[in-house]
Design an enzyme around this catalytic site. Structure first.
Site, PDB file in Angstrom:
ATOM      1  N   ASP A 109      38.199  32.863  49.295  1.00 29.09           N
ATOM      2  CA  ASP A 109      38.875  31.710  49.895  1.00 29.09           C
ATOM      3  C   ASP A 109      40.160  31.382  49.131  1.00 29.09           C
ATOM      4  O   ASP A 109      40.901  30.479  49.503  1.00 29.09           O
ATOM      5  CB  ASP A 109      37.941  30.491  50.017  1.00 29.09           C
ATOM      6  N   SER A 110      40.461  32.180  48.084  1.00 28.91           N
ATOM      7  CA  SER A 110      41.788  32.098  47.452  1.00 28.91           C
ATOM      8  C   SER A 110      42.871  32.408  48.490  1.00 28.91           C
ATOM      9  O   SER A 110      44.048  32.131  48.254  1.00 28.91           O
ATOM     10  CB  SER A 110      41.887  33.070  46.268  1.00 28.91           C
ATOM     11  N   ASP A 149      33.468  35.225  51.255  1.00 29.64           N
ATOM     12  CA  ASP A 149      33.356  33.971  50.503  1.00 29.64           C
ATOM     13  C   ASP A 149      33.016  32.821  51.454  1.00 29.64           C
ATOM     14  O   ASP A 149      33.703  32.636  52.466  1.00 29.64           O
ATOM     15  CB  ASP A 149      34.732  33.693  49.855  1.00 29.64           C
ATOM     16  N   LYS A 186      29.439  35.156  48.968  1.00 30.20           N
ATOM     17  CA  LYS A 186      29.574  34.457  47.683  1.00 30.20           C
ATOM     18  C   LYS A 186      29.645  32.965  47.965  1.00 30.20           C
ATOM     19  O   LYS A 186      30.232  32.551  48.959  1.00 30.20           O
ATOM     20  CB  LYS A 186      30.829  34.906  46.931  1.00 30.20           C
ATOM     21  N   GLU A 227      29.793  28.912  45.814  1.00 27.84           N
ATOM     22  CA  GLU A 227      30.027  28.212  44.539  1.00 27.84           C
ATOM     23  C   GLU A 227      28.879  27.257  44.249  1.00 27.84           C
ATOM     24  O   GLU A 227      28.409  26.549  45.144  1.00 27.84           O
ATOM     25  CB  GLU A 227      31.351  27.433  44.609  1.00 27.84           C
ATOM     26  N   GLU A 253      33.970  31.628  36.155  1.00 25.38           N
ATOM     27  CA  GLU A 253      35.414  31.367  36.220  1.00 25.38           C
ATOM     28  C   GLU A 253      35.816  30.318  35.186  1.00 25.38           C
ATOM     29  O   GLU A 253      35.187  29.243  35.076  1.00 25.38           O
ATOM     30  CB  GLU A 253      35.806  30.890  37.633  1.00 25.38           C
TER      31      GLU A 253
HETATM   32  O1  KIV Z   1      38.380  33.077  46.224  1.00 23.83           O
HETATM   33  C1  KIV Z   1      38.487  33.876  45.290  1.00 23.83           C
HETATM   34  O2  KIV Z   1      39.367  34.723  45.258  1.00 23.83           O
HETATM   35  C2  KIV Z   1      37.516  33.780  44.208  1.00 23.83           C
HETATM   36  C3  KIV Z   1      37.702  34.649  43.011  1.00 23.83           C
HETATM   37  C4  KIV Z   1      38.898  34.301  42.271  1.00 23.83           C
HETATM   38  C5  KIV Z   1      36.496  34.701  42.181  1.00 23.83           C
HETATM   39  O3  KIV Z   1      36.601  33.023  44.314  1.00 23.83           O
END
Ligand code: KIV
Length: 280
Positions: A45-46, A84, A114, A116, A183
């Site tokens: 989600d970056s 994510d 993934k 959080e 992180e």
């Molecule tokens: O969203 C993302 O790119 C991340 C990584 C930086 C771990 O969560």
């Protein structure tokens, strides 16, 4: 070709082999990452920051993650693709989390998701894993909580927060997560957790002692020349190379230097004569 599985990733930790992981959002980044030998690509989600231009990851939606995950899956053959779960797509309650994780897996065919969170999200992780959804956890600085943290700050520097991060790490492993992103935590804490856990730890800003590292594609390649977080290493000045090329393109078009005969196709003189007659 068989894709890399979560078991292969876990075997890498057991064998003492360090695990490189990279974000990917489109066919180009996915292709380049896989060709470089990255075994695990994260549709992170970056993308909210590096693709969409937001100040945080919070505006990213599940639909957007699904869309980009479909592209990354389509562009790769071997890598394990992790989708994510975006902000609030899994924290309302565990039914909501299950339904959204199922959508992400079914509609994009990622091999894992993934999310959080540590201790408090462990029951949801457990339910997902029991339902056949491989989960990578993400603890320490969890960017979706940036407003709660008051910025992208290192977590776990004092005794209480360090203890909480250790509890989080243990809880996500016990819940069945196949790996965990650490992180922005101090290197010593990351080392401690990596030594204690069986599952691989994937660090970002967490020092050199993790089982693997994850980096954001754009940071690693220097695609934003004016920005580079301290925890990332810029391996190339690709942003500058691209900018210079674009300036040259603009200049050549303006100066009538591009395209040339080499970049163009030609037609025979009798057809040109024919066309001229049509204008009359
Ligand atoms: O969203 C993302 O790119 C991340 C990584 C930086 C771990 O969560």
């Amino acid at each position: 070709m068989m894709r890399i599985t979560i078991r292969d990733i876990q075997k890498m930790k057991a064998a003492g082999e360090l695990i490189p992981m990279l974000t990917a959002y489109d066919a180009t980044s996915a292709y380049l990452g896989e060709q470089a030998g990255v075994p695990m690509l994260l549709v992170g989600d970056s993308m909210g920051m590096v693709i969409q231009g937001h100040q945080s990851t919070i505006p990213v939606t599940l639909e957007q993650i699904i869309y980009h995950s479909q592209i990354v899956v389509r562009a790769t053959e071997k890598a394990l693709i992790i989708g994510d779960m975006p902000f609030m797509s899994y924290k309302v309650n565990s039914d909501q989390a299950m339904q959204n994780a199922a959508r992400l897996m079914q509609e994009s065919e990622v091999g894992a998701i993934k999310l959080e969170g540590g201790e408090f999200i462990a029951p949801t992780i457990e339910r997902m894993v029991q339902a056949g959804i491989p989960v990578m956890a993400h603890i320490g600085l969890t960017p979706q909580s940036v407003n709660q943290f008051g910025g992208f700050r290192v977590q776990g520097k004092d005794k209480d927060t360090a203890k909480q991060i250790i509890c989080d790490a243990q809880a996500v492993q016990d819940a069945g997560a196949f790996g965990v992103v650490l992180e922005l935590v101090p290197a010593q804490l990351a080392q401690e957790i990596t030594d204690k856990l069986k599952i691989p730890t994937i660090g970002i800003g967490a020092g050199p002692h993790c089982s693997g590292q994850v980096q954001v594609f754009h940071d690693l390649l220097g695609l934003f020349p004016s920005f580079g977080p301290r925890h990332s290493k810029q391996y190339a000045d690709a942003g500058k190379v691209m900018q210079d090329a674009l300036v040259q393109y603009v200049n050549e078009v303006k100066a009538a230097q591009f395209p040339t005969v080499d970049n163009s196709s030609q037609m025979s003189q009798d057809i040109i004569d024919e066309i001229h007659r049509l204008w009359r």
